[in-house]
Design an enzyme around this catalytic site. Sequence first.
Site, PDB file in Angstrom:
ATOM      1  N   ASP A   2       0.564  -1.568  -0.143  1.00  0.00           N
ATOM      2  CA  ASP A   2       0.092   0.025   0.426  1.00  0.00           C
ATOM      3  C   ASP A   2       0.935   1.156   0.003  1.00  0.00           C
ATOM      4  O   ASP A   2       2.213   1.329   1.005  1.00  0.00           O
ATOM      5  CB  ASP A   2      -0.838  -0.510   1.315  1.00  0.00           C
ATOM      6  CG  ASP A   2      -2.262   1.003   1.229  1.00  0.00           C
ATOM      7  OD1 ASP A   2      -2.715   1.502  -0.070  1.00  0.00           O
ATOM      8  OD2 ASP A   2      -2.791   0.737   2.155  1.00  0.00           O
ATOM      9  N   ASN A   4       1.532   3.347  -3.098  1.00  0.00           N
ATOM     10  CA  ASN A   4       1.530   3.774  -4.298  1.00  0.00           C
ATOM     11  C   ASN A   4       1.201   5.216  -4.652  1.00  0.00           C
ATOM     12  O   ASN A   4       1.740   6.068  -5.291  1.00  0.00           O
ATOM     13  CB  ASN A   4       1.192   3.279  -5.561  1.00  0.00           C
ATOM     14  CG  ASN A   4       2.117   1.471  -5.269  1.00  0.00           C
ATOM     15  OD1 ASN A   4       3.089   1.406  -4.620  1.00  0.00           O
ATOM     16  ND2 ASN A   4       1.423   0.660  -6.700  1.00  0.00           N
ATOM     17  N   GLY A   5      -0.002   5.693  -4.422  1.00  0.00           N
ATOM     18  CA  GLY A   5      -0.480   6.884  -4.622  1.00  0.00           C
ATOM     19  C   GLY A   5       0.088   7.436  -4.110  1.00  0.00           C
ATOM     20  O   GLY A   5       0.637   8.694  -4.476  1.00  0.00           O
ATOM     21  N   HIS A  19       2.623   3.331  -9.207  1.00  0.00           N
ATOM     22  CA  HIS A  19       2.188   2.125  -9.712  1.00  0.00           C
ATOM     23  C   HIS A  19       3.541   1.646  -9.976  1.00  0.00           C
ATOM     24  O   HIS A  19       4.152   0.175  -9.539  1.00  0.00           O
ATOM     25  CB  HIS A  19       1.079   1.703 -10.210  1.00  0.00           C
ATOM     26  CG  HIS A  19      -0.055   1.981  -9.808  1.00  0.00           C
ATOM     27  ND1 HIS A  19      -0.485   1.581  -8.364  1.00  0.00           N
ATOM     28  CD2 HIS A  19      -0.992   2.272 -10.082  1.00  0.00           C
ATOM     29  CE1 HIS A  19      -1.592   1.963  -7.958  1.00  0.00           C
ATOM     30  NE2 HIS A  19      -2.244   2.349  -8.825  1.00  0.00           N
ATOM     31  N   SER A  47      -7.489  -5.988  -5.358  1.00  0.00           N
ATOM     32  CA  SER A  47      -8.308  -6.931  -4.873  1.00  0.00           C
ATOM     33  C   SER A  47      -9.771  -6.769  -5.739  1.00  0.00           C
ATOM     34  O   SER A  47      -9.372  -6.071  -6.565  1.00  0.00           O
ATOM     35  CB  SER A  47      -8.119  -6.075  -3.240  1.00  0.00           C
ATOM     36  OG  SER A  47      -8.669  -4.674  -3.668  1.00  0.00           O
ATOM     37  N   TRP A  51     -11.664  -2.861  -8.516  1.00  0.00           N
ATOM     38  CA  TRP A  51     -12.716  -2.988  -9.918  1.00  0.00           C
ATOM     39  C   TRP A  51     -13.409  -1.243  -9.226  1.00  0.00           C
ATOM     40  O   TRP A  51     -13.697  -1.140 -11.046  1.00  0.00           O
ATOM     41  CB  TRP A  51     -12.710  -3.896  -9.762  1.00  0.00           C
ATOM     42  CG  TRP A  51     -12.659  -5.062 -10.230  1.00  0.00           C
ATOM     43  CD1 TRP A  51     -13.040  -6.362  -9.496  1.00  0.00           C
ATOM     44  CD2 TRP A  51     -12.170  -5.822 -11.493  1.00  0.00           C
ATOM     45  NE1 TRP A  51     -11.983  -7.215  -9.997  1.00  0.00           N
ATOM     46  CE2 TRP A  51     -11.423  -7.167 -11.422  1.00  0.00           C
ATOM     47  CE3 TRP A  51     -11.361  -4.922 -13.086  1.00  0.00           C
ATOM     48  CZ2 TRP A  51     -10.849  -6.816 -12.082  1.00  0.00           C
ATOM     49  CZ3 TRP A  51     -10.688  -5.782 -13.688  1.00  0.00           C
ATOM     50  CH2 TRP A  51      -9.879  -7.158 -13.797  1.00  0.00           C
ATOM     51  N   LEU A 113      11.607 -20.462  -3.671  1.00  0.00           N
ATOM     52  CA  LEU A 113      10.083 -19.900  -3.530  1.00  0.00           C
ATOM     53  C   LEU A 113       9.110 -19.714  -4.045  1.00  0.00           C
ATOM     54  O   LEU A 113       8.945 -20.358  -5.314  1.00  0.00           O
ATOM     55  CB  LEU A 113      10.652 -18.324  -3.329  1.00  0.00           C
ATOM     56  CG  LEU A 113       9.771 -17.037  -3.903  1.00  0.00           C
ATOM     57  CD1 LEU A 113       9.417 -16.996  -1.681  1.00  0.00           C
ATOM     58  CD2 LEU A 113      10.201 -15.522  -3.429  1.00  0.00           C
ATOM     59  N   ARG A 170       1.603  -4.578   6.303  1.00  0.00           N
ATOM     60  CA  ARG A 170       1.117  -4.057   5.705  1.00  0.00           C
ATOM     61  C   ARG A 170       2.238  -2.531   5.132  1.00  0.00           C
ATOM     62  O   ARG A 170       3.044  -2.303   6.549  1.00  0.00           O
ATOM     63  CB  ARG A 170      -0.098  -3.999   6.547  1.00  0.00           C
ATOM     64  CG  ARG A 170      -0.770  -2.742   5.304  1.00  0.00           C
ATOM     65  CD  ARG A 170      -2.314  -2.227   5.396  1.00  0.00           C
ATOM     66  NE  ARG A 170      -2.730  -1.297   4.227  1.00  0.00           N
ATOM     67  CZ  ARG A 170      -4.736  -1.703   3.847  1.00  0.00           C
ATOM     68  NH1 ARG A 170      -5.259  -2.165   3.894  1.00  0.00           N
ATOM     69  NH2 ARG A 170      -5.063  -0.688   3.113  1.00  0.00           N
ATOM     70  N   ARG A 176      -5.483  -2.549   8.699  1.00  0.00           N
ATOM     71  CA  ARG A 176      -6.543  -2.316   8.218  1.00  0.00           C
ATOM     72  C   ARG A 176      -5.966  -3.966   7.454  1.00  0.00           C
ATOM     73  O   ARG A 176      -4.236  -4.297   7.244  1.00  0.00           O
ATOM     74  CB  ARG A 176      -7.215  -1.782   6.804  1.00  0.00           C
ATOM     75  CG  ARG A 176      -7.696  -0.798   7.699  1.00  0.00           C
ATOM     76  CD  ARG A 176      -8.820  -0.195   6.743  1.00  0.00           C
ATOM     77  NE  ARG A 176      -8.164   0.350   5.581  1.00  0.00           N
ATOM     78  CZ  ARG A 176      -7.989   1.740   5.758  1.00  0.00           C
ATOM     79  NH1 ARG A 176      -8.097   2.655   6.522  1.00  0.00           N
ATOM     80  NH2 ARG A 176      -7.126   2.416   4.236  1.00  0.00           N
ATOM     81  N   SER A 178      -8.172  -4.788   4.779  1.00  0.00           N
ATOM     82  CA  SER A 178      -8.717  -5.359   3.579  1.00  0.00           C
ATOM     83  C   SER A 178      -8.332  -5.881   2.476  1.00  0.00           C
ATOM     84  O   SER A 178      -8.487  -5.943   1.838  1.00  0.00           O
ATOM     85  CB  SER A 178      -7.364  -4.243   2.538  1.00  0.00           C
ATOM     86  OG  SER A 178      -7.115  -2.689   3.374  1.00  0.00           O
ATOM     87  N   GLU A 189       1.145 -13.266  12.791  1.00  0.00           N
ATOM     88  CA  GLU A 189       1.658 -11.751  12.877  1.00  0.00           C
ATOM     89  C   GLU A 189       1.650 -11.173  12.635  1.00  0.00           C
ATOM     90  O   GLU A 189       1.864 -11.025  10.627  1.00  0.00           O
ATOM     91  CB  GLU A 189       3.161 -12.214  13.640  1.00  0.00           C
ATOM     92  CG  GLU A 189       3.401 -13.863  14.377  1.00  0.00           C
ATOM     93  CD  GLU A 189       2.663 -12.747  15.738  1.00  0.00           C
ATOM     94  OE1 GLU A 189       3.130 -11.880  16.387  1.00  0.00           O
ATOM     95  OE2 GLU A 189       2.293 -13.849  16.624  1.00  0.00           O
TER      96      GLU A 189
HETATM   97  C1  FPP Z   1      -2.155   0.080  -2.660  1.00  0.00           C
HETATM   98  O1  FPP Z   1      -1.439   1.351  -3.523  1.00  0.00           O
HETATM   99  C2  FPP Z   1      -1.668  -0.522  -4.994  1.00  0.00           C
HETATM  100  C3  FPP Z   1      -1.927  -1.236  -5.120  1.00  0.00           C
HETATM  101  C4  FPP Z   1      -3.635  -1.833  -5.320  1.00  0.00           C
HETATM  102  C5  FPP Z   1      -1.569  -2.141  -6.055  1.00  0.00           C
HETATM  103  C6  FPP Z   1      -0.335  -2.344  -6.378  1.00  0.00           C
HETATM  104  C7  FPP Z   1      -0.010  -2.780  -7.558  1.00  0.00           C
HETATM  105  C8  FPP Z   1       1.820  -2.764  -7.413  1.00  0.00           C
HETATM  106  C9  FPP Z   1       2.263  -2.620  -6.377  1.00  0.00           C
HETATM  107  C10 FPP Z   1       1.902  -2.900  -8.798  1.00  0.00           C
HETATM  108  C11 FPP Z   1       1.658  -4.116  -9.830  1.00  0.00           C
HETATM  109  C12 FPP Z   1       2.600  -4.773  -9.228  1.00  0.00           C
HETATM  110  C13 FPP Z   1       2.834  -6.811 -10.642  1.00  0.00           C
HETATM  111  C14 FPP Z   1       2.999  -7.611  -9.657  1.00  0.00           C
HETATM  112  C15 FPP Z   1       3.263  -6.347 -11.827  1.00  0.00           C
HETATM  113  P1  FPP Z   1      -2.855   2.266  -3.183  1.00  0.00           P
HETATM  114  O2  FPP Z   1      -2.269   2.966  -4.587  1.00  0.00           O
HETATM  115  O3  FPP Z   1      -3.688   1.957  -3.043  1.00  0.00           O
HETATM  116  O4  FPP Z   1      -1.689   3.759  -2.544  1.00  0.00           O
HETATM  117  P2  FPP Z   1      -2.517   5.448  -2.090  1.00  0.00           P
HETATM  118  O5  FPP Z   1      -3.062   3.991  -0.108  1.00  0.00           O
HETATM  119  O6  FPP Z   1      -1.159   5.672  -1.386  1.00  0.00           O
HETATM  120  O7  FPP Z   1      -3.330   5.633  -2.640  1.00  0.00           O
END
Ligand code: FPP
Length: 228
Positions: A2, A4-5, A19, A47, A51, A113, A170, A176, A178, A189
């Site tokens: 979690d 990326n955004g 991402h 998840s 969508w 792995l 996480r 959470r 989620s 854990e």
């Molecule tokens: C949650 O962060 C992240 C996701 C919903 C997507 C996870 C995807 C990747 C890490 C990249 C693609 C993975 C592979 C295996 C190629 P968020 O976007 O909800 O971040 P935020 O909560 O800060 O907005």
Amino acid sequence: MDGNGRWARKRHLPRAAGHVAGVSTVREIVRAASDIGLANLTLYAFSSENWKRPASEISHLMGLFRAYFRGDLDELEERGVRVRIIGNRKRVEDDIRAMIEEAEHRTVANAGLNLTFAFDYGGQEEIAAAARELARAAAEGRLDPETITPELFATRLFTHGLPEPDLIIRTSGERRMSNFLLWQSAYAELMFVETLWPDFSRNEFLDALRKFGERNRRFGGVVPEAVA
Ligand code: FPP
């Protein structure tokens, strides 16, 4: 995975850039897990609720999955990684489903792995599907409801054949689950780290594993008296 955004927003970049950076972290953590001989690593990649995101973000994420499975499979193969995908494959596009199947097929005999991607995955949906399957078997007289145990139930989950998680990490400070591995995490854990996923590193991952090693796990029992 979690954050990326938020990672992108902090840099005044579009979410897509977060991402993209997140995929680099996926690579780094998978390599670390493989290098240290970890048996299982499961990454929550998309998840069943994701969508709900804007179509443009979903399409970008799907593009990243395509590129990952196209570009990284050779390395995973060389490392002896076995790839699995857990989730509802019916909703994903045909070419992605084909890629997933190919990745699983190509790596099925690998003994390194176990790398599992939770992709279009939702824990409640998974549990409901397992219940539905058992209920159908019972209604058709193929199953005695009295024989339904947690062990039998678990054989109807996507994770059948995989051990329950020992540690769930996480990133990004959210506390959470989620909808992640709800059944399987009964005695996991939990570790919540502040770092945003794109900044999460091999060192922080190894540190989390070290801290996990210091936790006192009792699985509902008591710690046996130390033998002098
Ligand atoms: C949650 O962060 C992240 C996701 C919903 C997507 C996870 C995807 C990747 C890490 C990249 C693609 C993975 C592979 C295996 C190629 P968020 O976007 O909800 O971040 P935020 O909560 O800060 O907005």
